[in-house]
Design a protein around this motif. Sequence first.
Motif, PDB file in Angstrom:
ATOM      1  N   THR A  87       0.854  -1.179   0.000  1.00 33.08           N
ATOM      2  CA  THR A  87       0.000   0.000   0.000  1.00 33.08           C
ATOM      3  C   THR A  87       0.895   1.235   0.000  1.00 33.08           C
ATOM      4  OG1 THR A  87      -0.108   0.178   2.431  1.00 33.08           O
ATOM      5  CG2 THR A  87      -1.758  -1.215   1.343  1.00 33.08           C
ATOM      6  N   PHE A  88       0.391   2.330  -0.533  1.00 28.07           N
ATOM      7  CA  PHE A  88       1.194   3.551  -0.611  1.00 28.07           C
ATOM      8  C   PHE A  88       1.466   4.119   0.781  1.00 28.07           C
ATOM      9  CE2 PHE A  88       1.435   8.251  -1.065  1.00 28.07           C
ATOM     10  CZ  PHE A  88       2.658   8.297  -1.733  1.00 28.07           C
ATOM     11  N   LEU A  89       0.433   4.130   1.645  1.00 30.60           N
ATOM     12  CA  LEU A  89       0.593   4.684   2.989  1.00 30.60           C
ATOM     13  C   LEU A  89       1.451   3.784   3.882  1.00 30.60           C
ATOM     14  CD1 LEU A  89      -2.925   6.132   3.883  1.00 30.60           C
ATOM     15  CD2 LEU A  89      -0.820   7.400   3.446  1.00 30.60           C
ATOM     16  N   GLY A  90       1.552   2.513   3.538  1.00 30.75           N
ATOM     17  CA  GLY A  90       2.351   1.587   4.335  1.00 30.75           C
ATOM     18  C   GLY A  90       3.742   1.420   3.760  1.00 30.75           C
ATOM     19  N   GLU A  91       3.894   0.426   2.876  1.00 33.74           N
ATOM     20  CA  GLU A  91       5.198   0.126   2.287  1.00 33.74           C
ATOM     21  C   GLU A  91       5.733   1.281   1.449  1.00 33.74           C
ATOM     22  OE1 GLU A  91       3.097  -3.425   3.507  1.00 33.74           O
ATOM     23  OE2 GLU A  91       2.515  -1.789   2.183  1.00 33.74           O
ATOM     24  N   GLY A  92       4.820   2.011   0.772  1.00 31.28           N
ATOM     25  CA  GLY A  92       5.249   3.145  -0.052  1.00 31.28           C
ATOM     26  C   GLY A  92       5.916   4.226   0.775  1.00 31.28           C
ATOM     27  N   PHE A  93       5.338   4.538   1.937  1.00 37.06           N
ATOM     28  CA  PHE A  93       5.917   5.560   2.811  1.00 37.06           C
ATOM     29  C   PHE A  93       7.233   5.090   3.432  1.00 37.06           C
ATOM     30  CE2 PHE A  93       2.979   9.216   4.168  1.00 37.06           C
ATOM     31  CZ  PHE A  93       2.495   9.350   2.866  1.00 37.06           C
ATOM     32  N   ILE A  94       7.360   3.795   3.700  1.00 39.18           N
ATOM     33  CA  ILE A  94       8.624   3.269   4.230  1.00 39.18           C
ATOM     34  C   ILE A  94       9.736   3.454   3.197  1.00 39.18           C
ATOM     35  CG2 ILE A  94       9.859   1.213   4.998  1.00 39.18           C
ATOM     36  CD1 ILE A  94       7.933   2.165   7.065  1.00 39.18           C
ATOM     37  N   ILE A  95       9.419   3.247   1.910  1.00 36.99           N
ATOM     38  CA  ILE A  95      10.403   3.443   0.849  1.00 36.99           C
ATOM     39  C   ILE A  95      10.799   4.909   0.749  1.00 36.99           C
ATOM     40  CG2 ILE A  95      10.748   3.382  -1.655  1.00 36.99           C
ATOM     41  CD1 ILE A  95       9.130   0.800  -1.718  1.00 36.99           C
ATOM     42  N   LEU A  96       9.820   5.823   0.859  1.00 35.48           N
ATOM     43  CA  LEU A  96      10.125   7.255   0.828  1.00 35.48           C
ATOM     44  C   LEU A  96      10.987   7.647   2.040  1.00 35.48           C
ATOM     45  CD1 LEU A  96       6.690   8.778  -0.287  1.00 35.48           C
ATOM     46  CD2 LEU A  96       8.798   8.609  -1.630  1.00 35.48           C
ATOM     47  N   SER A  97      10.733   7.011   3.171  1.00 37.69           N
ATOM     48  CA  SER A  97      11.550   7.237   4.361  1.00 37.69           C
ATOM     49  C   SER A  97      12.990   6.796   4.102  1.00 37.69           C
ATOM     50  CB  SER A  97      10.966   6.457   5.547  1.00 37.69           C
ATOM     51  OG  SER A  97      11.848   6.485   6.651  1.00 37.69           O
ATOM     52  N   SER A  98      13.140   5.660   3.449  1.00 35.70           N
ATOM     53  CA  SER A  98      14.469   5.142   3.130  1.00 35.70           C
ATOM     54  C   SER A  98      15.213   6.078   2.184  1.00 35.70           C
ATOM     55  CB  SER A  98      14.354   3.751   2.484  1.00 35.70           C
ATOM     56  OG  SER A  98      13.733   2.846   3.367  1.00 35.70           O
ATOM     57  N   LEU A  99      14.496   6.645   1.226  1.00 36.47           N
ATOM     58  CA  LEU A  99      15.096   7.573   0.274  1.00 36.47           C
ATOM     59  C   LEU A  99      15.586   8.832   0.993  1.00 36.47           C
ATOM     60  CD1 LEU A  99      15.710   8.231  -2.691  1.00 36.47           C
ATOM     61  CD2 LEU A  99      13.399   9.150  -2.900  1.00 36.47           C
ATOM     62  N   SER A 100      14.783   9.334   1.924  1.00 32.28           N
ATOM     63  CA  SER A 100      15.180  10.515   2.693  1.00 32.28           C
ATOM     64  C   SER A 100      16.421  10.232   3.528  1.00 32.28           C
ATOM     65  CB  SER A 100      14.036  10.951   3.625  1.00 32.28           C
ATOM     66  OG  SER A 100      12.902  11.322   2.885  1.00 32.28           O
ATOM     67  N   TYR A 101      16.449   9.040   4.141  1.00 31.75           N
ATOM     68  CA  TYR A 101      17.609   8.678   4.952  1.00 31.75           C
ATOM     69  C   TYR A 101      18.865   8.549   4.094  1.00 31.75           C
ATOM     70  CZ  TYR A 101      20.957   6.006   7.561  1.00 31.75           C
ATOM     71  OH  TYR A 101      22.126   5.594   8.143  1.00 31.75           O
ATOM     72  N   ALA A 102      18.712   8.017   2.880  1.00 31.67           N
ATOM     73  CA  ALA A 102      19.859   7.866   1.985  1.00 31.67           C
ATOM     74  C   ALA A 102      20.477   9.226   1.657  1.00 31.67           C
ATOM     75  CB  ALA A 102      19.433   7.155   0.702  1.00 31.67           C
ATOM     76  N   PHE A 103      19.626  10.211   1.408  1.00 35.98           N
ATOM     77  CA  PHE A 103      20.140  11.563   1.168  1.00 35.98           C
ATOM     78  C   PHE A 103      20.872  12.076   2.399  1.00 35.98           C
ATOM     79  CE2 PHE A 103      17.439  12.057  -2.624  1.00 35.98           C
ATOM     80  CZ  PHE A 103      18.272  12.839  -3.418  1.00 35.98           C
ATOM     81  N   SER A 104      20.331  11.789   3.582  1.00 31.21           N
ATOM     82  CA  SER A 104      20.958  12.278   4.813  1.00 31.21           C
ATOM     83  C   SER A 104      22.324  11.629   5.025  1.00 31.21           C
ATOM     84  CB  SER A 104      20.055  12.003   6.025  1.00 31.21           C
ATOM     85  OG  SER A 104      20.062  10.653   6.415  1.00 31.21           O
ATOM     86  N   SER A 105      22.492  10.363   4.624  1.00 35.56           N
ATOM     87  CA  SER A 105      23.774   9.680   4.781  1.00 35.56           C
ATOM     88  C   SER A 105      24.873  10.363   3.972  1.00 35.56           C
ATOM     89  CB  SER A 105      23.661   8.210   4.346  1.00 35.56           C
ATOM     90  OG  SER A 105      22.854   7.483   5.224  1.00 35.56           O
ATOM     91  N   THR A 106      24.540  10.721   2.739  1.00 35.12           N
ATOM     92  CA  THR A 106      25.537  11.387   1.898  1.00 35.12           C
ATOM     93  C   THR A 106      25.796  12.811   2.390  1.00 35.12           C
ATOM     94  OG1 THR A 106      23.761  11.961   0.341  1.00 35.12           O
ATOM     95  CG2 THR A 106      25.042  10.005  -0.144  1.00 35.12           C
TER      96      THR A 106
END
Length: 317
Positions: free
Chosen positions: A170-189
């Motif tokens: 679902t977008f609100l479930g797994e979709g939002f977790i993926i967007l969270s991961s993308l945000s964290y990836a930017f923060s790592s760099t």
Amino acid sequence: MFSKEKMQSILKNPFGVCFSAMLCCALWGSAFPVIKSGYEILEIGSYDYASQILFAGIRFTFAGVFTVIFGSIISKKFLLPKKNSIVNIGVLSLFQTVLQYLFFYIGLAHTTGTKGSVINSTSVFFAVIISALVFKQEKLNFKMALGCIIGFAGVVVINLNGGEFGSGMTFLGEGFIILSSLSYAFSSTLIKKFSQRENPFVLSGYQFAFGGVLMIISGLLLGGRINGFTPKAVAVLLYLAFLSAVAYTLWGILLKYNDVSKIAAYGFMTPVFGCLFSALILNESLSGSWIKTVISLIFVSTGIIIVNTVKKGDLND
């Protein structure tokens, strides 16, 4: 107390890197079931986004305070950000705290701790790709790309439901977790970039505090409320704040002294710990789906191991 040179030597040593990174992953893995337990204790519903944001804000405000205090004790002076550090702290806070956990807290309310922990591991691959293609900190070669593809295959497997990928997502479930991961990836760099000239304790502490306060204000303005502050609820909040303070600061120091891909690769242990802690704390049974979970973790782990075997010289090819 270790000298700066001794600390740098330990955190560049393969054993020191492995132990430190595994500790961070264990702490992060425990966050999935503890957050869901917090929702239950504080009676925060799946669609009560304002209260979820408020809950996250309280956690990270405390995490910021803990980090600054801990860093000040180690540095033997009270840590304050420089004037020219404010922008960096604000940008880092946007990606590492506000956006990452806005998506994470809402997403986790709509999926299981087990599935969320595995999907969240996509941050490893996002970090490798963003570091190479956006920030040009490393070069993306075939081996790294192959590792990313195999890792994403693990995300597909954990979401398979009756043979259909979409039906288990679902977008609100797994979709939002993926967007969270993308945000964290930017923060790592961004951490890798900023920490070359900034104190990691200052970066982590003040970005947590800034993001936490912003989320508290946003949650309150949206009508969020936290009820039932029992000793158990306080313990949950303090533990979540503690693990963020320790894990993110230590991870930031590791990124300061090592390549993003090398450190990010250890992230395969986060879903392993996440699945284990979810089963232990939330009693999320793996029966019936344990084969899917194991296969998914094998894909994810294999992908990250492949990325981790890329040699320094290969990045300059």
